[in-house]
Design an enzyme around this catalytic site. Structure first.
Site, PDB file in Angstrom:
ATOM      1  N   GLU A 274      -5.370  -8.318  -1.355  1.00 11.86           N
ATOM      2  CA  GLU A 274      -6.092  -8.158  -0.088  1.00 11.86           C
ATOM      3  C   GLU A 274      -7.540  -7.837  -0.384  1.00 11.86           C
ATOM      4  O   GLU A 274      -7.828  -7.011  -1.261  1.00 11.86           O
ATOM      5  CB  GLU A 274      -5.520  -7.000   0.747  1.00 11.86           C
ATOM      6  CG  GLU A 274      -4.229  -7.310   1.441  1.00 11.86           C
ATOM      7  CD  GLU A 274      -3.770  -6.172   2.353  1.00 11.86           C
ATOM      8  OE1 GLU A 274      -4.623  -5.494   2.970  1.00 11.86           O
ATOM      9  OE2 GLU A 274      -2.549  -5.980   2.434  1.00 11.86           O
TER      10      GLU A 274
ATOM     11  N   GLU B 258       0.829  -1.216   0.000  1.00 14.20           N
ATOM     12  CA  GLU B 258       0.000   0.000   0.000  1.00 14.20           C
ATOM     13  C   GLU B 258       0.862   1.265   0.000  1.00 14.20           C
ATOM     14  O   GLU B 258       0.804   2.101   0.905  1.00 14.20           O
ATOM     15  CB  GLU B 258      -0.978  -0.015   1.179  1.00 14.20           C
ATOM     16  CG  GLU B 258      -2.017  -1.121   1.015  1.00 14.20           C
ATOM     17  CD  GLU B 258      -3.143  -1.108   2.027  1.00 14.20           C
ATOM     18  OE1 GLU B 258      -2.954  -0.555   3.116  1.00 14.20           O
ATOM     19  OE2 GLU B 258      -4.221  -1.659   1.723  1.00 14.20           O
TER      20      GLU B 258
END
Ligand code: BG6
Length: 486
Positions: A383, A196
């Protein structure tokens, strides 16, 4: 068949939230080892020592004073120290993943376990630990998918070098990459550089002590260069490596058809697509350069940085998808709800989880289409998941139908993106496939797993593992390559 034959079904974790063993086997301290637990209403706090020796704490959004160093207070509870103890349970956990039929398993390597200070000093015991983990996975035919760096940095680099603000951190990171690429070149094929990357802005994540835009974007430039150099180096070491990037993707819809809201959504989406543009196309997008000019942000580059970025573009886009948001040009028109690392805008068409995250399966198809239409390289959903409170019944069973329902709808959306939109999707690793510590709140109460771990928010529990109802459901999904979702 909807999904490709070699589709990578699996699950995802991260060292700082799952591994534990925070000082075992020669591991050094990482920034995340100095962050307390919190909750929905109480932020996690970083504990640190000032230059004058005072012990203080700040939230992750606040900057640490220059010269302050991370500090582990013996009277406080830090969830990363034991986490859910993969360090001592990896054989048992991998056997459970194999029972579910996992084709792959996403995990991260703790930089401070391999290089305790983050420098060029290597901890052989750390390398041996991951050797054992990879061997165990490969024994069951499970492909390791490795995030090289997930949300933390060795504390020494943060405190002595100011983390990613310092160009030297790029060299140390590349040393770490070279060490693991060479050691695991015959065991690991799938890698991704920074988890991220669009969320990296704090001391805990990137070790910086000043997080204003000038410092943040300089650190981000170093991360981009480091990622590109890692891609180039990895391909030299093993041309079969597949090295991706990883972004948190939260599509934003215009709140209304007012063109001003459409522009606001475009700008929000650009904010995250910027990170993909640089790592997939190898150049900074024009709108970002203009913004730097307006904000007077000056990025210090070395002579060959542009060439490195161009050469080190990634093989696939890995992304997390949990939720969507909305954008409005008029802040008075919006209400905020919870969200991944940052609040999101309430969308009247969507329901929210107990932590306020919107639930939007169609948003996943929209994201897949947007990303594939724009970048035309393979996509990997690394994810996705539903954080919820699970109740253990008297007989020990856990009926997490809400989680099954969430996954069913999201996998159906993925299927549409593949069969109707032609998206090249290579895999799916639901987040926290086994319960682990929440990154946002530090809680155990917020669970994502197919496997339950007996541990509470204060570190009490046996750490015993048990199968939830979703365990059996996901096993069937994998066995039918996603054809049977009921
Ligand atoms: C992503 C992270 O932000 O979302 C994970 O990559 C994190 O580390 C996951 O755990 C879920 O967020 P949270 O805050 O519910 O743990």
């Amino acid at each position: 068949m909807s999904f490709r034959k070699d589709f990578l079904w699996g699950g995802a974790t991260a060292a700082n939230q799952y591994e534990g063993g925070y000082l075992s086997g020669g591991k050094g301290l990482a920034t995340l080892d100095a962050i307390t637990g919190g909750s929905k209403d109480q932020p996690r706090m970083i504990t640190f020592k000032t230059k004058d020796g005072e012990i203080k704490e700040v939230t992750r959004e606040e900057a640490l004073p220059v010269g302050a160093v991370g500090y582990v207070d013996p009277d406080k509870y830090y969830p990363s120290h034991v986490a859910t103890d993969f360090y001592h349970h990896y054989e048992e956990d991998i056997a459970l993943f194999a029972e579910m039929g996992f084709k792959c398993f996403r995990m991260s390597i703790s930089w401070a376990r391999i290089c305790p200070k983050g420098t060029d000093e290597i901890n052989e015991a750390g390398l041996a630990f991951y050797d054992a983990v990879f061997d165990e996975l490969l024994k069951y035919g499970i492909e390791p998918v490795v995030t090289i760096n997930h949300f933390d940095i060795p504390m020494y680099l943060a405190d002595e070098l100011d983390g990613w603000n310092n160009r030297k951190t790029v060299d140390y990171f590349i040393f770490f990459c070279e060490t693991i690429f060479k050691r695991y070149k015959d065991k690991v094929k799938y890698w991704m550089t920074f988890n991220e990357i669009n969320f990296l802005r704090s001391w805990t994540q990137i070790g910086i002590h000043q997080n204003d835009n000038q410092h943040r974007y300089q650190a981000i430039h170093h991360l981009f260069v480091a990622s590109a150099k890692a891609v180039i180096l990895g391909h030299e070491i093993n041309p079969d490596f597949q090295i991706g990037m990883m972004v948190a993707y939260i599509p934003s819809y215009p709140m209304t058809s007012n063109p001003e809201d459409v522009m606001a959504a475009l700008e929000f989406n650009r904010g995250q697509e910027f990170f993909i543009d640089v790592q997939v196309k190898g150049t900074y997008p024009a709108h970002k350069l203009k913004w730097f000019e307006r904000e007077k942000i000056v990025i210090q580059k070395e002579a060959d940085d542009d060439e490195i970025l161009k050469k080190g573009t990634v093989d696939y886009i890995g992304f997390s998808y949990y939720m969507s948001t909305a954008s409005s040009a008029n802040p008075e028109n919006v209400k905020y709800v919870g969200g991944n690392q940052q609040p999101a805008v309430k969308n009247p068409y969507l329901e929210e989880s107990e932590w306020g995250w919107t639930v939007d399966p169609l948003g996943l198809r929209i994201s897949l289409c947007k990303l594939y239409d724009r970048y035309q390289i393979p996509l990997f959903i690394v994810e996705n998941g539903f954080g919820a409170v699970d109740v253990v019944k008297e007989d020990g069973s856990i009926d997490d139908d809400y989680r099954i329902d969430y996954f069913k709808k999201h996998i159906a959306a993925m299927k549409d993106a593949v069969t109707l939109d032609g998206v090249d999707l290579i895999g799916y690793t639901p987040w926290g496939c086994i319960d682990l510590v929440s990154a946002g709140t530090g809680e155990m109460k917020k669970r994502y797993g197919f496997i339950y771990v007996d541990l509470d928010d204060h570190g009490n529990g046996t750490l015993e593992r048990s199968r939830k109802k979703s365990f059996y459901w996901y096993k069937d999904v994998i066995a039918t390559n996603g054809e049977n979702l009921d």
